[in-house]
Write an enzyme that holds these catalytic residues in place. Sequence first.
Site, short mmCIF file in Angstrom:
data_model
loop_
_atom_site.label_atom_id
_atom_site.label_comp_id
_atom_site.label_asym_id
_atom_site.label_seq_id
_atom_site.Cartn_x
_atom_site.Cartn_y
_atom_site.Cartn_z
N ASP A 11 0.86 -1.19 0.00
CA ASP A 11 0.00 0.00 0.00
C ASP A 11 0.90 1.24 0.00
OD1 ASP A 11 0.91 -0.45 2.63
OD2 ASP A 11 -0.86 0.44 3.53
N ASP A 16 6.49 1.78 2.47
CA ASP A 16 6.47 0.77 1.41
C ASP A 16 7.33 1.18 0.23
OD1 ASP A 16 4.67 -0.31 3.18
OD2 ASP A 16 3.21 -0.86 1.66
N VAL A 124 3.62 -6.05 2.80
CA VAL A 124 3.99 -4.91 3.65
C VAL A 124 2.83 -3.95 3.85
CG1 VAL A 124 6.48 -5.08 3.20
CG2 VAL A 124 5.05 -3.72 1.68
#
Length: 151
Positions: A11, A16, A124
């Site tokens: 996301d 990330d 993640v």
Amino acid sequence: MNKIPVILDTDPGVDDALAIMLALSSPELDVLGLCTVSGNVPLDVGTRNALGLLAFLGRVDVPVFVGADRPLQRDPVFATEVHGAGGMGRVILPVSTADAQEDAVGFLVETLSARSGELVVIAVGPLTNLALAEQREPGVLKKAKQVIVMG
């Protein structure tokens, strides 16, 4: 050295983005694709961030697959107070000329099935895409060599 084939489920906010950059620069990993999911930011923003980051890194060869646009059992909650409205703090990424592909869940199911025992899934972000993959094909995540979850 044989590279480890991985799928990143993400996301893309600031954290990330760093994970994506590290994975793509790792000589041990072969990133087969990014699957986006609603989380730090709405799905369309995260997908745009993934595409923009890949364009910035010169890695438009890595496909992006659009995933779940909301959690399974509650309303979405975003972390714009941490990641900013665009998810990347004050960073402005280039606009990508590449398009995201549909059906991250289908990509997960098909790729795990085709390469059973080989792939590592690195999640993640929220696990919505993984849950939907299990709903679509029960047991599919057992086909992964490993599932790594940030949590």
